[in-house]
Design an enzyme around this catalytic site. Structure first.
Site, mmCIF file in Angstrom:
data_model
loop_
_atom_site.group_PDB
_atom_site.id
_atom_site.type_symbol
_atom_site.label_atom_id
_atom_site.label_comp_id
_atom_site.label_asym_id
_atom_site.label_seq_id
_atom_site.Cartn_x
_atom_site.Cartn_y
_atom_site.Cartn_z
ATOM 1 N N GLY A 96 0.825 -1.204 0.000
ATOM 2 C CA GLY A 96 0.000 0.000 0.000
ATOM 3 C C GLY A 96 0.856 1.250 0.000
ATOM 4 O O GLY A 96 1.940 1.272 0.579
ATOM 5 N N VAL A 97 0.367 2.278 -0.688
ATOM 6 C CA VAL A 97 1.062 3.567 -0.725
ATOM 7 C C VAL A 97 0.056 4.639 -0.298
ATOM 8 O O VAL A 97 -1.096 4.643 -0.751
ATOM 9 C CB VAL A 97 1.625 3.841 -2.143
ATOM 10 N N ARG A 104 4.550 8.042 -7.661
ATOM 11 C CA ARG A 104 5.819 8.777 -7.568
ATOM 12 C C ARG A 104 6.959 7.798 -7.312
ATOM 13 O O ARG A 104 8.007 8.186 -6.805
ATOM 14 C CB ARG A 104 5.735 9.826 -6.446
ATOM 15 N N GLY A 105 6.716 6.532 -7.618
ATOM 16 C CA GLY A 105 7.809 5.569 -7.543
ATOM 17 C C GLY A 105 7.978 4.888 -6.203
ATOM 18 O O GLY A 105 8.950 4.161 -5.992
ATOM 19 N N LEU A 107 6.089 2.473 -4.725
ATOM 20 C CA LEU A 107 5.992 1.008 -4.847
ATOM 21 C C LEU A 107 7.199 0.449 -5.600
ATOM 22 O O LEU A 107 7.727 -0.602 -5.240
ATOM 23 C CB LEU A 107 4.691 0.605 -5.565
ATOM 24 N N SER A 108 7.644 1.154 -6.628
ATOM 25 C CA SER A 108 8.803 0.667 -7.387
ATOM 26 C C SER A 108 10.006 0.491 -6.458
ATOM 27 O O SER A 108 10.733 -0.511 -6.558
ATOM 28 C CB SER A 108 9.153 1.646 -8.509
ATOM 29 N N TYR A 136 1.219 -5.542 -11.254
ATOM 30 C CA TYR A 136 2.436 -6.315 -10.984
ATOM 31 C C TYR A 136 3.186 -6.853 -12.200
ATOM 32 O O TYR A 136 4.300 -7.345 -12.066
ATOM 33 C CB TYR A 136 2.116 -7.463 -10.009
ATOM 34 N N PHE A 423 -3.937 -14.468 0.635
ATOM 35 C CA PHE A 423 -3.203 -13.946 1.798
ATOM 36 C C PHE A 423 -2.845 -12.469 1.626
ATOM 37 O O PHE A 423 -2.839 -11.970 0.549
ATOM 38 C CB PHE A 423 -1.925 -14.774 2.031
HETATM 39 C C1 LIG Z 1 -0.131 -8.126 -2.902
HETATM 40 C C2 LIG Z 1 -0.960 -6.962 -2.488
HETATM 41 O O1 LIG Z 1 -0.851 -6.490 -1.389
HETATM 42 S S1 LIG Z 1 -2.123 -6.362 -3.589
HETATM 43 C C3 LIG Z 1 -2.597 -4.778 -2.933
HETATM 44 C C4 LIG Z 1 -2.037 -3.647 -3.734
HETATM 45 N N1 LIG Z 1 -2.416 -2.375 -3.097
HETATM 46 C C5 LIG Z 1 -3.469 -1.642 -3.496
HETATM 47 O O2 LIG Z 1 -4.152 -1.929 -4.465
HETATM 48 C C6 LIG Z 1 -3.782 -0.430 -2.636
HETATM 49 C C7 LIG Z 1 -4.134 0.808 -3.469
HETATM 50 N N2 LIG Z 1 -3.059 1.226 -4.361
HETATM 51 C C8 LIG Z 1 -1.881 1.691 -3.912
HETATM 52 O O3 LIG Z 1 -1.590 1.763 -2.713
HETATM 53 C C9 LIG Z 1 -0.887 2.153 -4.963
HETATM 54 O O4 LIG Z 1 -1.590 2.790 -6.012
HETATM 55 C C10 LIG Z 1 -0.045 1.007 -5.553
HETATM 56 C C11 LIG Z 1 0.688 0.311 -4.411
HETATM 57 C C12 LIG Z 1 -0.867 0.010 -6.327
HETATM 58 C C13 LIG Z 1 0.989 1.621 -6.532
HETATM 59 O O5 LIG Z 1 1.918 2.398 -5.803
HETATM 60 P P1 LIG Z 1 2.687 3.615 -6.515
HETATM 61 O O6 LIG Z 1 3.687 4.097 -5.540
HETATM 62 O O7 LIG Z 1 1.704 4.579 -7.033
HETATM 63 O O8 LIG Z 1 3.408 2.888 -7.710
HETATM 64 P P2 LIG Z 1 4.620 3.508 -8.547
HETATM 65 O O9 LIG Z 1 4.549 5.006 -8.522
HETATM 66 O O10 LIG Z 1 5.890 2.890 -8.108
HETATM 67 O O11 LIG Z 1 4.214 2.988 -9.979
HETATM 68 C C14 LIG Z 1 5.110 2.368 -10.856
HETATM 69 C C15 LIG Z 1 4.428 2.206 -12.175
HETATM 70 O O12 LIG Z 1 3.302 1.347 -12.036
HETATM 71 C C16 LIG Z 1 2.135 2.008 -12.512
HETATM 72 N N3 LIG Z 1 1.039 1.605 -11.639
HETATM 73 C C17 LIG Z 1 1.090 1.507 -10.303
HETATM 74 N N4 LIG Z 1 -0.108 1.104 -9.819
HETATM 75 C C18 LIG Z 1 -0.913 0.964 -10.880
HETATM 76 C C19 LIG Z 1 -2.263 0.594 -11.024
HETATM 77 N N5 LIG Z 1 -3.023 0.311 -9.955
HETATM 78 N N6 LIG Z 1 -2.782 0.544 -12.265
HETATM 79 C C20 LIG Z 1 -2.011 0.851 -13.337
HETATM 80 N N7 LIG Z 1 -0.726 1.213 -13.256
HETATM 81 C C21 LIG Z 1 -0.186 1.273 -12.039
HETATM 82 C C22 LIG Z 1 2.450 3.462 -12.411
HETATM 83 O O13 LIG Z 1 1.653 4.221 -13.296
HETATM 84 C C23 LIG Z 1 3.911 3.511 -12.751
HETATM 85 O O14 LIG Z 1 4.072 3.457 -14.149
HETATM 86 P P3 LIG Z 1 5.315 4.137 -14.880
HETATM 87 O O15 LIG Z 1 6.548 3.487 -14.306
HETATM 88 O O16 LIG Z 1 5.085 3.846 -16.307
HETATM 89 O O17 LIG Z 1 5.228 5.590 -14.522
#
Ligand SMILES: CC(=O)SCCNC(=O)CCNC(=O)[C@H](O)C(C)(C)COP(=O)(O)OP(=O)(O)OC[C@H]1O[C@@H](n2cnc3c(N)ncnc32)[C@H](O)[C@@H]1OP(=O)(O)O
EC number: 2.3.1.-
Length: 423
Positions: A96-97, A104-105, A107-108, A136, A423
């Site tokens: 989660g973010v 903003r990177g 999760l990356s 993912y 899980f």
């Molecule tokens: C195993 C598990 O726990 S599953 C649960 C996952 N968590 C959630 O769904 C909670 C709600 N979502 C979030 O907290 C966030 O949006 C996250 C964790 C999904 C993504 O975190 P972020 O910090 O925004 O990801 P980050 O900025 O590193 O994104 C990296 C790339 O992935 C893409 N990306 C990230 N999330 C998504 C998404 N949900 N849909 C499409 N693209 C995405 C970004 O656009 C970015 O693309 P780019 O490199 O081309 O610019």
């Protein structure tokens, strides 16, 4: 070992977010960030962790903006059934973010660090259930288990006349807690027959079987139906009954969380039981494999309304290790050119050889037969899916005609994978 031409990268993410291991004391703050992102009440997360502890705090990671936690993830040390036997894997969870920090990177940065940590531990695979299908793939995970939920009207749920029925079997309907030992044992015994199963830790059963009013969504309490033969338990189903009426007619449903059978006759006895509950009109089954016995047992299979979904995503973290410890259906000698943005130690050319019950993957310089992404290998690792589809779609490139088909044949397993542990 690194693939040819590609050095191991530094551990820290290049976007500048600091990532560190979390602690048990910090869990409330960790849970607050994850709960806001995922949309679950934080009180619930804290209560579940208190009542059914499962967190591995030394595998919890947080991303920081100064002192503040802005991103979370954790990994469980799990055992997964894969072709060749059960293996230790990292079960990624709690991603989660904080909403104002998304895209903003963050999760990356967490993913990079987590993959490096998993590799350091010697686990060859990471696996997860994804909240969305778009997250993912870029991190190298592929949807490895496609399963389905299904509904059937009980009026059309008769099984084929040839279904094996044994009058010596009995069905015991009770509270799950009363038969927990038998259920656990049956799950352990049957899980190895199918790839994709998590071998559940004893501690997880308490969480899986706990039954609170607020989790019932209008249905009744969780029930266990246990099928027993002369030598003991052969199958069980966990389910609830939702009673509903419209115009004096029952319109409720039997909601089956999982049905597990060690023998064909127990499977038939379970479905006979589930489909013969009174005062309901349909059954809904949460987690069925593509080739669940129901798909061939129903007298009218067209009546099974199926909705497919991806459950387990698989990521090869140590590519040569993961390919070497898998079993193959046919001998193989092929060179793969693999791209891997987030675990660059996997990127490069690998010669995969299998035969005589052994397999190995070595860094290679020979011309590749296939160029593909590590996520494509994750998608087919458990024996479901098709590399040929990635080639047909232009996402993977075949240099030697028939290379994808040969690899698909070698990866084939007789039963479709299934994961019933979220899980
Ligand atoms: C195993 C598990 O726990 S599953 C649960 C996952 N968590 C959630 O769904 C909670 C709600 N979502 C979030 O907290 C966030 O949006 C996250 C964790 C999904 C993504 O975190 P972020 O910090 O925004 O990801 P980050 O900025 O590193 O994104 C990296 C790339 O992935 C893409 N990306 C990230 N999330 C998504 C998404 N949900 N849909 C499409 N693209 C995405 C970004 O656009 C970015 O693309 P780019 O490199 O081309 O610019």
């Amino acid at each position: 070992m690194a693939g040819a031409h590609h050095p191991v990268p530094p551990r820290n993410d290049d976007l500048g977010w600091a990532v560190r291991t979390s602690t048990e004391q910090e869990y409330p703050e960790f849970a607050a960030v994850f709960s806001e992102a995922i949309g679950l009440p934080v009180e619930r997360l804290l209560r579940e962790e208190r009542d059914f502890p499962s967190a591995e705090y030394d595998r919890a990671l947080v991303a920081l903006d100064g002192e503040r936690i802005v991103g979370t993830t954790m990994a469980y040390s799990l055992t997964l059934t894969v072709p060749g036997g059960p293996r230790a894997v990292a079960g990624v969870t709690a991603v989660g973010v904080w909403p104002t920090y998304r895209r903003r990177g963050v999760l990356s940065a967490l993913m990079r660090r987590q993959l490096a940590d998993v590799r350091e531990r010697g686990e060859k695979l990471a696996v997860l259930w994804s909240s969305e299908g778009t997250i993912y793939g870029r991190f190298g995970y592929g949807p490895a288990v496609r399963q389905f939920e299904a509904s059937v009207q009980l009026a059309h749920a008769a099984l084929r006349p040839g279904a094996p029925r044994d009058p010596a079997l009995t069905v015991d309907l009770t509270e799950p807690g009363h038969v927990r030992g038998e259920i656990e044992e049956l799950h352990r015994r049957t899980a190895s027959a199918r790839n994709g199963h998590i071998l559940r830790k004893p501690g997880w059963w308490g969480w899986l079987l706990h039954d609170e009013e607020r989790d019932r969504r209008g249905a009744g309490p969780l029930r266990a139906a246990v099928v027993r033969g002369p030598d003991g338990a052969e199958g069980y189903a966990l389910y609830r009954v939702l009673h509903k009426w419209e115009d004096r007619l029952p319109t409720g449903e039997v909601r089956v969380r999982e049905a597990v059978a060690a023998t064909a006759r127990a499977g038939v006895a379970l479905y006979d039981h589930l489909f013969s509950r009174d005062l309901v009109s349909s059954a809904h089954l949460d987690n069925l494999a593509e080739d669940d016995i129901l798909t061939v047992l129903l007298a009218d299979p067209r009546r099974l309304a199926r909705r497919e979904f991806d459950s387990l995503w698989v990521r090869l973290v140590d590519l040569p290790g993961a390919l070497a410890e898998r079993s193959y259906a046919t001998p193989l000698d092929t060179v793969l050119e693999v791209t891997d943005r987030f675990a660059p130690w996997n990127a490069g050319r690998w010669r995969l050889r299998a035969g005589g019950g052994e397999a190995r993957a070595d860094a290679a310089d020979a011309a590749p037969d296939l160029t593909l992404d590590v996520s494509h290998l994750g998608a087919v690792y458990l024996g479901g899916g098709s590399l040929t589809a990635f080639v047909d779609a232009g996402l993977a490139v075949e240099h030697a005609p028939g290379a994808a088909a040969r690899l698909d044949t070698a990866l084939h397993v007789p039963r479709a994978p299934l994961c019933t542990t979220d899980f």
